[in-house]
Design a protein around this motif. Structure first.
Motif, PDB file in Angstrom:
ATOM      1  N   LYS A 124       0.878  -1.179   0.000  1.00 25.10           N
ATOM      2  CA  LYS A 124       0.000   0.000   0.000  1.00 25.10           C
ATOM      3  C   LYS A 124       0.911   1.224   0.000  1.00 25.10           C
ATOM      4  CE  LYS A 124      -4.260   1.882   1.634  1.00 25.10           C
ATOM      5  NZ  LYS A 124      -4.704   2.192   0.275  1.00 25.10           N
ATOM      6  N   GLN A 125       0.513   2.242  -0.761  1.00 24.70           N
ATOM      7  CA  GLN A 125       1.313   3.456  -0.874  1.00 24.70           C
ATOM      8  C   GLN A 125       0.626   4.636  -0.187  1.00 24.70           C
ATOM      9  OE1 GLN A 125       1.653   3.412  -5.206  1.00 24.70           O
ATOM     10  NE2 GLN A 125       3.771   2.717  -4.976  1.00 24.70           N
ATOM     11  N   PHE A 126       1.451   5.513   0.356  1.00 23.10           N
ATOM     12  CA  PHE A 126       0.979   6.677   1.096  1.00 23.10           C
ATOM     13  C   PHE A 126       1.791   7.892   0.674  1.00 23.10           C
ATOM     14  CE2 PHE A 126       0.435   2.855   3.518  1.00 23.10           C
ATOM     15  CZ  PHE A 126      -0.851   2.945   4.010  1.00 23.10           C
ATOM     16  N   SER A 127       1.209   9.068   0.847  1.00 21.06           N
ATOM     17  CA  SER A 127       1.901  10.326   0.553  1.00 21.06           C
ATOM     18  C   SER A 127       1.732  11.277   1.719  1.00 21.06           C
ATOM     19  CB  SER A 127       1.315  10.984  -0.698  1.00 21.06           C
ATOM     20  OG  SER A 127       1.466  10.155  -1.815  1.00 21.06           O
ATOM     21  N   PHE A 128       2.767  12.061   1.970  1.00 18.64           N
ATOM     22  CA  PHE A 128       2.693  13.098   2.999  1.00 18.64           C
ATOM     23  C   PHE A 128       3.774  14.136   2.736  1.00 18.64           C
ATOM     24  CE2 PHE A 128       5.157   9.535   4.555  1.00 18.64           C
ATOM     25  CZ  PHE A 128       6.293  10.100   5.114  1.00 18.64           C
ATOM     26  N   GLU A 129       3.549  15.323   3.266  1.00 15.86           N
ATOM     27  CA  GLU A 129       4.468  16.450   3.094  1.00 15.86           C
ATOM     28  C   GLU A 129       5.178  16.689   4.421  1.00 15.86           C
ATOM     29  OE1 GLU A 129       4.447  17.886   0.012  1.00 15.86           O
ATOM     30  OE2 GLU A 129       2.761  16.611  -0.577  1.00 15.86           O
ATOM     31  N   THR A 130       6.496  16.742   4.367  1.00 11.61           N
ATOM     32  CA  THR A 130       7.266  16.954   5.604  1.00 11.61           C
ATOM     33  C   THR A 130       8.473  17.834   5.312  1.00 11.61           C
ATOM     34  OG1 THR A 130       6.625  14.783   6.439  1.00 11.61           O
ATOM     35  CG2 THR A 130       8.508  15.809   7.495  1.00 11.61           C
ATOM     36  N   GLY A 131       8.758  18.725   6.257  1.00 13.14           N
ATOM     37  CA  GLY A 131       9.951  19.546   6.170  1.00 13.14           C
ATOM     38  C   GLY A 131      11.007  19.013   7.121  1.00 13.14           C
ATOM     39  N   HIS A 132      12.263  19.328   6.824  1.00 12.32           N
ATOM     40  CA  HIS A 132      13.355  18.937   7.719  1.00 12.32           C
ATOM     41  C   HIS A 132      14.591  19.760   7.393  1.00 12.32           C
ATOM     42  CE1 HIS A 132      15.417  15.653   5.006  1.00 12.32           C
ATOM     43  NE2 HIS A 132      14.948  16.641   4.292  1.00 12.32           N
ATOM     44  N   ALA A 133      15.612  19.593   8.198  1.00 16.17           N
ATOM     45  CA  ALA A 133      16.915  20.201   7.954  1.00 16.17           C
ATOM     46  C   ALA A 133      17.963  19.231   8.485  1.00 16.17           C
ATOM     47  CB  ALA A 133      17.030  21.549   8.654  1.00 16.17           C
ATOM     48  N   LEU A 134      19.084  19.153   7.786  1.00 15.15           N
ATOM     49  CA  LEU A 134      20.157  18.246   8.190  1.00 15.15           C
ATOM     50  C   LEU A 134      21.299  19.062   8.781  1.00 15.15           C
ATOM     51  CD1 LEU A 134      20.153  15.841   5.118  1.00 15.15           C
ATOM     52  CD2 LEU A 134      18.846  15.673   7.245  1.00 15.15           C
ATOM     53  N   TYR A 135      21.315  19.129  10.090  1.00  9.42           N
ATOM     54  CA  TYR A 135      22.338  19.916  10.779  1.00  9.42           C
ATOM     55  C   TYR A 135      23.724  19.325  10.527  1.00  9.42           C
ATOM     56  CZ  TYR A 135      25.242  22.029  14.284  1.00  9.42           C
ATOM     57  OH  TYR A 135      26.264  22.691  14.897  1.00  9.42           O
ATOM     58  N   GLY A 136      24.671  20.202  10.190  1.00 10.78           N
ATOM     59  CA  GLY A 136      26.052  19.783   9.982  1.00 10.78           C
ATOM     60  C   GLY A 136      26.335  19.287   8.575  1.00 10.78           C
ATOM     61  N   TYR A 137      25.304  19.174   7.754  1.00 12.35           N
ATOM     62  CA  TYR A 137      25.471  18.704   6.384  1.00 12.35           C
ATOM     63  C   TYR A 137      26.188  19.769   5.568  1.00 12.35           C
ATOM     64  CZ  TYR A 137      24.146  16.850   1.784  1.00 12.35           C
ATOM     65  OH  TYR A 137      24.160  16.355   0.516  1.00 12.35           O
ATOM     66  N   ASP A 138      26.954  19.357   4.554  1.00  9.57           N
ATOM     67  CA  ASP A 138      27.755  20.302   3.777  1.00  9.57           C
ATOM     68  C   ASP A 138      27.110  20.721   2.457  1.00  9.57           C
ATOM     69  OD1 ASP A 138      28.010  17.936   2.407  1.00  9.57           O
ATOM     70  OD2 ASP A 138      30.202  17.956   2.322  1.00  9.57           O
ATOM     71  N   GLY A 139      25.814  20.565   2.341  1.00  4.02           N
ATOM     72  CA  GLY A 139      25.118  20.947   1.116  1.00  4.02           C
ATOM     73  C   GLY A 139      23.851  21.712   1.415  1.00  4.02           C
ATOM     74  N   LYS A 140      23.017  21.873   0.402  1.00  6.03           N
ATOM     75  CA  LYS A 140      21.796  22.662   0.519  1.00  6.03           C
ATOM     76  C   LYS A 140      20.831  22.129   1.574  1.00  6.03           C
ATOM     77  CE  LYS A 140      21.696  24.330  -4.247  1.00  6.03           C
ATOM     78  NZ  LYS A 140      20.916  24.326  -5.504  1.00  6.03           N
ATOM     79  N   CYS A 141      20.878  20.832   1.836  1.00  7.96           N
ATOM     80  CA  CYS A 141      19.919  20.241   2.780  1.00  7.96           C
ATOM     81  C   CYS A 141      20.183  20.618   4.236  1.00  7.96           C
ATOM     82  CB  CYS A 141      19.874  18.723   2.615  1.00  7.96           C
ATOM     83  SG  CYS A 141      19.172  18.230   1.028  1.00  7.96           S
ATOM     84  N   LYS A 142      21.208  21.427   4.477  1.00  8.09           N
ATOM     85  CA  LYS A 142      21.391  21.966   5.828  1.00  8.09           C
ATOM     86  C   LYS A 142      20.315  23.020   6.119  1.00  8.09           C
ATOM     87  CE  LYS A 142      24.684  25.519   4.428  1.00  8.09           C
ATOM     88  NZ  LYS A 142      26.083  25.928   4.450  1.00  8.09           N
ATOM     89  N   ASN A 143      19.719  23.550   5.053  1.00  7.50           N
ATOM     90  CA  ASN A 143      18.644  24.530   5.182  1.00  7.50           C
ATOM     91  C   ASN A 143      17.305  23.817   5.374  1.00  7.50           C
ATOM     92  OD1 ASN A 143      20.326  26.878   4.570  1.00  7.50           O
ATOM     93  ND2 ASN A 143      20.431  25.985   2.524  1.00  7.50           N
ATOM     94  N   VAL A 144      16.400  24.470   6.069  1.00  8.26           N
ATOM     95  CA  VAL A 144      15.063  23.906   6.230  1.00  8.26           C
ATOM     96  C   VAL A 144      14.398  23.864   4.851  1.00  8.26           C
ATOM     97  CG1 VAL A 144      12.803  24.184   7.309  1.00  8.26           C
ATOM     98  CG2 VAL A 144      14.868  24.816   8.579  1.00  8.26           C
ATOM     99  N   HIS A 145      13.881  22.697   4.515  1.00  8.60           N
ATOM    100  CA  HIS A 145      13.227  22.485   3.223  1.00  8.60           C
ATOM    101  C   HIS A 145      12.236  21.343   3.375  1.00  8.60           C
ATOM    102  CE1 HIS A 145      16.430  19.518   3.328  1.00  8.60           C
ATOM    103  NE2 HIS A 145      15.776  18.833   2.391  1.00  8.60           N
ATOM    104  N   GLY A 146      11.455  21.093   2.354  1.00  5.22           N
ATOM    105  CA  GLY A 146      10.444  20.049   2.465  1.00  5.22           C
ATOM    106  C   GLY A 146      10.433  19.107   1.281  1.00  5.22           C
ATOM    107  N   HIS A 147       9.735  17.985   1.482  1.00  7.31           N
ATOM    108  CA  HIS A 147       9.591  16.967   0.447  1.00  7.31           C
ATOM    109  C   HIS A 147       8.139  16.491   0.408  1.00  7.31           C
ATOM    110  CE1 HIS A 147      13.904  16.527  -0.166  1.00  7.31           C
ATOM    111  NE2 HIS A 147      14.050  16.461   1.149  1.00  7.31           N
ATOM    112  N   SER A 148       7.732  16.063  -0.765  1.00  7.44           N
ATOM    113  CA  SER A 148       6.469  15.340  -0.926  1.00  7.44           C
ATOM    114  C   SER A 148       6.831  13.862  -0.894  1.00  7.44           C
ATOM    115  CB  SER A 148       5.802  15.702  -2.253  1.00  7.44           C
ATOM    116  OG  SER A 148       5.447  17.059  -2.268  1.00  7.44           O
TER     117      SER A 148
END
Length: 150
Positions: free
Chosen positions: A8-32
């Motif tokens: 069974k498949q599900f969808s949801f929207e969530t934001g996150h940030a990766l502290y200490g990461y050396d790329g753009k994902c250190k910033n708060v952003h979201g995914h579907s």
């Protein structure tokens, strides 16, 4: 009787940030996110059972995943509670935002491990979690398989 896998498949929207990461994902952003949940079991053979022929009722599986994951993570922002993002998290919570503080870096890899643990605790004894696939973009996903974790 044959073992059968159902998904069974599900969808949801969530934001996150990766502290200490050396790329753009250190910033708060979201995914579907798209989550595919595959369980394995034997179809019910009791003709008197209303679930006759099913491994598990898709509705029962949906209830578990919604309660444990979708209803919690949808439109939330996830931060590792042991990072300086805690200050931002507290500010957002004071402004009535839905924030989840976790013990891990909120990568797809760690989230899928967390989800597997939550789901396994809720499944009936005769049903096993076979795999999870957590897709954060069209081209990026993390997979968890029970067979890799014995």
């Amino acid at each position: 009787m044959s073992k059968i896998r159902i998904t069974k498949q599900f969808s949801f929207e969530t934001g996150h940030a990766l502290y200490g990461y050396d790329g753009k994902c250190k910033n708060v952003h979201g995914h579907s996110y798209k989550l595919s949940v595959t369980v394995i079991g034997t179809p019910i053979t009791d003709t008197g059972n209303v679930k006759y022929g099913m491994v598990i009722d898709f509705g029962d599986l949906k209830k578990i995943i919604k309660e444990e994951i979708v209803d919690i993570f949808d439109h939330a922002t996830v931060f590792n509670k042991n990072t300086p993002h805690i200050e931002l998290a507290n500010e957002l919570m004071q402004r009535d935002h839905h924030v989840i503080l976790v013990e891990y870096q909120p990568t797809s890899e760690n989230m899928v491990i967390d989800f597997a643990d939550k789901i396994k605790k809720r499944l009936p004894d005769n049903i096993q979690l076979f795999s999870l696939k957590l897709q954060e973009t069209d081209t990026s996903f993390a997979e968890w398989y029970q067979s890799d974790n014995l």
